[in-house]
Design a protein around this motif. Structure first.
Motif, mmCIF file in Angstrom:
data_model
loop_
_atom_site.group_PDB
_atom_site.id
_atom_site.type_symbol
_atom_site.label_atom_id
_atom_site.label_comp_id
_atom_site.label_asym_id
_atom_site.label_seq_id
_atom_site.Cartn_x
_atom_site.Cartn_y
_atom_site.Cartn_z
ATOM 1 N N VAL B 142 0.841 -1.195 0.000
ATOM 2 C CA VAL B 142 0.000 0.000 0.000
ATOM 3 C C VAL B 142 0.881 1.253 0.000
ATOM 4 O O VAL B 142 0.708 2.160 -0.804
ATOM 5 C CB VAL B 142 -0.967 0.002 1.205
ATOM 6 N N PHE B 143 1.867 1.268 0.887
ATOM 7 C CA PHE B 143 2.691 2.468 0.997
ATOM 8 C C PHE B 143 3.701 2.611 -0.134
ATOM 9 O O PHE B 143 4.034 3.715 -0.533
ATOM 10 C CB PHE B 143 3.404 2.510 2.350
ATOM 11 N N LEU B 144 4.194 1.500 -0.628
ATOM 12 C CA LEU B 144 5.283 1.586 -1.600
ATOM 13 C C LEU B 144 4.833 1.273 -3.019
ATOM 14 O O LEU B 144 5.658 1.143 -3.924
ATOM 15 C CB LEU B 144 6.423 0.642 -1.184
ATOM 16 N N ASN B 146 3.531 2.937 -5.534
ATOM 17 C CA ASN B 146 4.017 3.796 -6.614
ATOM 18 C C ASN B 146 5.508 3.639 -6.846
ATOM 19 O O ASN B 146 5.993 3.707 -7.966
ATOM 20 C CB ASN B 146 3.693 5.260 -6.309
ATOM 21 N N ARG B 147 6.238 3.444 -5.760
ATOM 22 C CA ARG B 147 7.683 3.272 -5.892
ATOM 23 C C ARG B 147 8.039 1.948 -6.545
ATOM 24 O O ARG B 147 8.898 1.874 -7.428
ATOM 25 C CB ARG B 147 8.338 3.337 -4.522
ATOM 26 N N LEU B 149 6.237 0.193 -8.487
ATOM 27 C CA LEU B 149 5.845 0.219 -9.896
ATOM 28 C C LEU B 149 6.872 0.999 -10.716
ATOM 29 O O LEU B 149 7.293 0.568 -11.791
ATOM 30 C CB LEU B 149 4.455 0.843 -10.034
ATOM 31 N N ALA B 150 7.307 2.136 -10.185
ATOM 32 C CA ALA B 150 8.314 2.935 -10.890
ATOM 33 C C ALA B 150 9.625 2.171 -10.980
ATOM 34 O O ALA B 150 10.326 2.223 -11.994
ATOM 35 C CB ALA B 150 8.521 4.268 -10.175
#
Ligand SMILES: Nc1ncnc2c1ncn2[C@@H]1O[C@H](COP(=O)(O)OP(=O)(O)OP(=O)(O)O)[C@@H](O)[C@H]1O
Ligand SMILES: [Mg+2]
Lengths: 240, 259
Positions: B142-144, B146-147, B149-150
């Motif tokens: 949940v927290f990571l 976006n990271r 995925l990038a």
């Protein structure tokens, strides 16, 4: 404050020098075009500005900071668009990556607004829910440009941003780059860029020859020969 | 009988959630061989645990995290030799395990159970460990999200955004290690790789967004595991190979979709 300051930069991967004694200064909001032959060291030079490679000798400052401390100011468009495309990721996800920050874990409404704005500018808003795998090469390049713009950078560094884009699209993107009010460094194999409102031109082939563009008086309306133009730009004693 | 199946179905649910999250991350980050290396190498931790007579889960946890750190260093700083080094660590871990088993008397049969696991035999303490691992995984994704995925798309751009990508990558490998250890009892170490990667490989074909891939792989993993549990229970067969057979069949079916 200078946007970019490079002083007597030398770089080598192993024994052979790739860059030798490169010096360059760029003011805030200036537009630098970099040209030069394949293997001349253009990408290497950019990667030093980005802080991915350390100079072997010499000094590099971006807005008075060492490159690895200035990375948050930079929007970057890489040369190759060949990284993993077979992953479940859509255009919007990629453009939003420009909004990532240290210590920030979720995108805000504002972030989405900015990302949409940039996709709109690049004319790819209709592709936002498309998987990256299903885009053409030129469309992917536009996605990467939109991602770099989403950073809202102080300095935009682009490595052949239009190599896969059609002629009409190239012109549109050059128009866009020309109109941006920020520091821009663009590597290109396409001499068309020299007819734009560039402030400086660097010819990089191991060593760099820097020209102040306005003094060059490149004919903008007459017929010209690309090869001669390049020859002229790399001539050591052109007296400019 | 229902107790037995109940517990293993609970284990199946917890396992499926973990597979959905970590399996999808492994697939998009192209970390399949690294995962194989950690999973097989973890046999070293099992051997050491049995030899010392301490909790095998604890010794394996330490050992796999160590392997994960070594592999993280290899893949971040020795790109050129990554392939061979991954194979070396794979073999090294297994050899350490065998040597310690040789030194331990009377535990050989026990060791076999760690190689293939048995989801029908998991106990309450295993379920607890699995639940805690799931919570860590859910919180992390949940927290990571976006990271991660990038990172899977363009790690350099992420670094440019000022994010410590080495740390993120190590964290991902450590999560992978913990998930491997949590699965040892239920599915063993030999077939972990197949079970972690097949559901996301299938899910990826039917989803556009990464979170959809995670959710769909969890569901697919659960279908495989639950049907494997029922079949192996009624025919008295080892569950893990049955689950892998079903999963492989599922992967084969999904590949027909492309054409
Ligand atoms: N990682 C590396 N290790 C060793 N040598 C490298 C590496 N990357 C590039 N080089 C060498 O450095 C030189 C400059 O490469 P660079 O990519 O900077 O050229 P370029 O000017 O960007 O060329 P192009 O126009 O083809 O993009 C080349 O001779 C290349 O072989
Ligand atoms: Mg290049």
């Amino acid at each position: 404050m200078k946007a970019v300051e490079v002083k007597h930069l030398y770089f080598r991967y192993s024994r052979e020098w790739i860059l030798e004694d490169v010096s360059l200064e760029l003011e805030d909001k200036e537009f630098l075009a970099i040209i030069g032959p394949n293997g001349g060291g253009k990408t290497t030079f950019l990667r030093i500005l980005l802080g991915f490679l350390k100079p072997t000798k010499g000094e590099v400052k971006i807005y008075n900071k060492p490159p690895n401390k200035a990375s948050y100011l930079i929007g970057y468009v890489p040369q190759y668009t060949t990284f993993s495309t077979d992953i479940p990721i859509v255009v919007e996800d990629i453009v939003l990556q420009g909004r990532l920050r240290k210590g920030k874990f979720f995108y805000t409404k504002e972030d989405k607004k900015i990302a949409y704005e940039k996709m709109e500018i690049l004319g790819i808003l209709h592709l936002k829910d498309k998987k990256i795998k299903n885009l053409s090469g030129g469309e992917r390049q536009k996605v990467l440009i939109a991602r770099a713009l989403s950073v809202e950078p102080k300095i935009l560094i682009m490595d052949e941003p239009t190599s896969a884009i059609d002629i009409k699209g190239q012109n549109e993107i050059l128009n866009l780059i020309e109109s941006l009010e920020l520091t821009r460094i663009v590597v290109s194999h396409d001499v068309k860029i020299l007819f734009r409102k560039v402030d400086k031109i660097a010819y990089i082939n191991k060593r760099a020859i820097i020209h102040e563009a306005p003094q060059l008086n490149i004919p903008k309306d007459r017929h010209f020969c690309e090869v001669e133009l390049i020859d002229f730009l790399k001539g050591e004693e052109c007296g400019i | 009988m229902w107790d037995l199946i109940n517990t293993s179905i609970y284990a199946g649910i917890l396992l499926s959630i973990a597979i959905g999250i970590i399996g999808s991350l492994i697939v998009v980050n192209k970390a399949t061989s690294i995962t194989g290396s950690i999973a097989h190498g973890s046999f070293g931790g099992i051997g050491i645990g049995l030899y010392l007579g301490v909790s095998v889960i604890v010794s394996t946890l330490f050992f796999t995290i160590l392997l994960a750190i070594v592999l993280g260093v290899v893949s971040l700083y020795f790109q050129d030799r990554k392939d061979s080094l991954i194979g070396v660590i794979w073999a090294l871990g297994m050899s350490v395990g065998i040597i310690f088993l040789n030194l331990t008397s009377g535990y050989q049969a026990d060791a076999l159970s760690y190689l293939f696991g048995n989801i029908l035999l998991v106990g309450d303490s295993d379920l607890k460990f699995m639940a805690i691992t799931d919570l860590v995984l859910i919180f992390s994704i949940v927290f990571l999200y976006n990271r991660f995925l990038a990172m899977s798309y363009d790690i350099e751009f992420l670094r440019l955004r000022g994010i410590n990508v080495s740390l993120l990558y190590f964290y991902f490998l450590i999560l992978t290690s913990i998930t491997i250890v949590m699965s040892v009892r239920a599915i063993g170490i030999i077939l972990i790789l197949a079970l972690f990667t097949i559901p996301p490989l299938i899910a990826e074909k039917f989803t556009k967004k990464f979170y959809q891939t995670i959710i769909l792989s969890s569901i697919i993993a659960f279908i495989f595991i639950a049907s494997g549990i029922l079949i192996s229970y009624y025919y008295d067969l080892s569950p893990t190979p049955i689950i892998v057979l079903i999963a492989s069949f599922g992967l084969f079916l999904s590949m027909l979709k492309r054409s």
